[in-house]
Design a protein around this motif. Structure first.
Motif, short mmCIF file in Angstrom:
data_model
loop_
_atom_site.label_atom_id
_atom_site.label_comp_id
_atom_site.label_asym_id
_atom_site.label_seq_id
_atom_site.Cartn_x
_atom_site.Cartn_y
_atom_site.Cartn_z
N PRO A 147 0.84 -1.21 0.00
CA PRO A 147 0.00 0.00 0.00
C PRO A 147 0.87 1.24 0.00
O PRO A 147 1.93 1.27 0.64
CB PRO A 147 -0.80 -0.14 1.32
N SER A 148 0.45 2.26 -0.74
CA SER A 148 1.29 3.45 -0.91
C SER A 148 1.65 4.10 0.43
O SER A 148 2.77 4.60 0.60
CB SER A 148 0.58 4.46 -1.81
N LEU A 234 -3.90 13.04 1.63
CA LEU A 234 -4.34 12.15 2.71
C LEU A 234 -3.16 11.35 3.28
O LEU A 234 -3.05 11.18 4.50
CB LEU A 234 -5.42 11.21 2.19
N ALA A 235 -2.28 10.86 2.40
CA ALA A 235 -1.11 10.10 2.86
C ALA A 235 -0.17 10.99 3.68
O ALA A 235 0.36 10.56 4.71
CB ALA A 235 -0.38 9.50 1.67
N GLU A 236 0.04 12.23 3.22
CA GLU A 236 0.91 13.15 3.98
C GLU A 236 0.32 13.44 5.35
O GLU A 236 1.05 13.49 6.35
CB GLU A 236 1.08 14.44 3.18
N ALA A 237 -1.01 13.61 5.42
CA ALA A 237 -1.65 13.84 6.71
C ALA A 237 -1.47 12.63 7.62
O ALA A 237 -1.24 12.78 8.83
CB ALA A 237 -3.14 14.15 6.51
N PRO A 249 8.09 23.45 13.72
CA PRO A 249 6.74 23.95 14.00
C PRO A 249 5.90 24.24 12.75
O PRO A 249 4.89 24.94 12.84
CB PRO A 249 7.02 25.24 14.76
N THR A 250 6.32 23.76 11.58
CA THR A 250 5.56 24.01 10.35
C THR A 250 4.13 23.48 10.52
O THR A 250 3.95 22.31 10.90
CB THR A 250 6.22 23.31 9.16
N PRO A 251 3.12 24.30 10.27
CA PRO A 251 1.74 23.83 10.45
C PRO A 251 1.32 22.87 9.34
O PRO A 251 1.40 23.19 8.16
CB PRO A 251 0.92 25.14 10.39
N VAL A 252 0.92 21.68 9.73
CA VAL A 252 0.39 20.68 8.80
C VAL A 252 -0.83 20.05 9.44
O VAL A 252 -0.89 19.86 10.66
CB VAL A 252 1.43 19.60 8.44
N TRP A 253 -1.80 19.71 8.61
CA TRP A 253 -3.08 19.26 9.13
C TRP A 253 -2.97 17.97 9.93
O TRP A 253 -3.61 17.80 10.98
CB TRP A 253 -4.05 19.08 7.98
N GLY A 254 -2.19 17.00 9.45
CA GLY A 254 -2.09 15.73 10.14
C GLY A 254 -1.55 15.88 11.55
O GLY A 254 -2.07 15.28 12.51
N ARG A 255 -0.51 16.66 11.72
CA ARG A 255 0.06 16.86 13.05
C ARG A 255 -0.90 17.67 13.93
O ARG A 255 -0.95 17.45 15.16
CB ARG A 255 1.42 17.56 12.95
N MET A 256 -1.66 18.59 13.33
CA MET A 256 -2.64 19.34 14.11
C MET A 256 -3.71 18.41 14.67
O MET A 256 -4.16 18.59 15.81
CB MET A 256 -3.28 20.43 13.24
N VAL A 257 -4.12 17.43 13.87
CA VAL A 257 -5.09 16.44 14.37
C VAL A 257 -4.49 15.68 15.55
O VAL A 257 -5.16 15.45 16.57
CB VAL A 257 -5.50 15.47 13.25
#
Length: 305
Positions: A147-148, A234-237, A249-257
């Motif tokens: 899986p990717s 989705l994979a990056e998140a 501290p770069t804002p990314v959605w996955g880490r914010m979740v």
């Protein structure tokens, strides 16, 4: 004789008019199929919205996404902070906006690189016989055996986090399917009469690949690119959620979740807002891909209204 001349001119004008009408009707059919269905239009609106946010993010964001204010941490949504603040007092809305820039940049970059590599290797494999074809396709089978997300997780674990390494890791996962679909389409197209005619007229292999085969493989490649951007985001998140994605501290959605998960009962917006952002972007690209597939696939002409 004069009547015959006028008749010939009229016939020519009619033929030109018919050709023009057919070309216009085909274009109109593509537009009508795409815009005649609500879900692809909704997807286009969603993606346009996020692209606008990405472009004008520095002017739209109300605060610096990296600015910490621990005295105002974990604030609930209010007029000053529409989505509240996180545990370090950073504005959630501003981090969402800048997170959109990161996600879209990664998605578009990964798909652009994987498409360039996949199309090149796919065309080489389709036009080759013997060892080159088998080597390329066996490597492709190996890439697609995992899986990717797992392949990207493996590569990211070996290379480490960071923007560049995540792009490399996700490119590995997306290149295999692009090679497969390009090779399959090229093998099908190269047996058509117009390709055989070009060969009989002495056209070079490169000319046939670029002018006859590749343009007729463009539609499925475009559809896969559109859907692939959503899959990549989705994979990056997922990688960022697991802690092997973009480094703080770069804002990314996955880490914010992930960061907001521990406050799910008291401040649910910290996880729900970035989670909904990922869902909307993936939904938008998937619906656009479906719409493009229906509009560009000649087998669906006259079927989808």
């Amino acid at each position: 004789m004069a009547g015959s001349s006028n008749s010939g001119a009229t016939f020519s004008d009619t033929v030109d008019m018919d050709v023009t009408v057919k070309k216009y009707s085909e274009f109109r059919r593509t537009i009508d199929v795409f815009f005649g269905r609500p879900l692809p239009v909704a997807g286009l609106v969603i993606i346009t919205f996020f692209i606008i946010i990405t472009i004008f993010g520095p002017w739209i964001a109300p605060y610096d996404p990296l600015e910490m204010d621990v005295m105002n941490s974990l604030l609930h949504p209010s007029g000053a902070h529409l989505f509240g603040t996180d545990e370090l007092g950073r504005d959630t809305l501003s981090r969402l906006i800048y997170g959109a820039r990161t996600s879209l940049f990664i998605g578009i970059t990964v798909i652009s690189v994987s498409t360039a590599i996949g199309v090149l290797l796919g065309l080489v494999a389709a036009n080759s016989r013997g060892a080159p074809h088998h080597i390329i396709m066996r490597i492709t089978d190996g890439l697609m055996a995992f899986p990717s997300i797992l392949l990207a997780l493996l590569v990211a674990g070996l290379l480490g986090g960071g923007l560049q390494n995540i792009i490399i890791a996700l490119t590995f996962g997306m290149t295999g399917p692009m090679i497969r679909i390009t090779c399959g389409m090229a093998l099908s197209v190269k047996e058509n009469d117009y390709v055989l005619a070009a060969k009989a007229m002495g056209a070079s292999t490169m000319n046939i690949l670029l002018s006859e085969i590749l343009p007729n493989c463009f539609a499925p490649i475009l559809v896969m690119m559109t859907m692939g951007i959503g899959s990549t985001i989705l994979a990056e998140a997922g990688l960022s959620f697991l802690g092997v994605g973009i480094t703080p501290p770069t804002p990314v959605w996955g880490r914010m979740v992930n960061d907001g998960y521990k406050y799910l009962l008291t401040n649910p917006e910290l996880s729900i807002a970035p989670g909904l952002s990922v869902m909307l972007v993936v939904f938008g690209f998937n619906m656009m891909g479906d719409g493009l597939r229906d509009a560009l696939d000649p087998r669906l002409r006259g079927v989808i209204k």
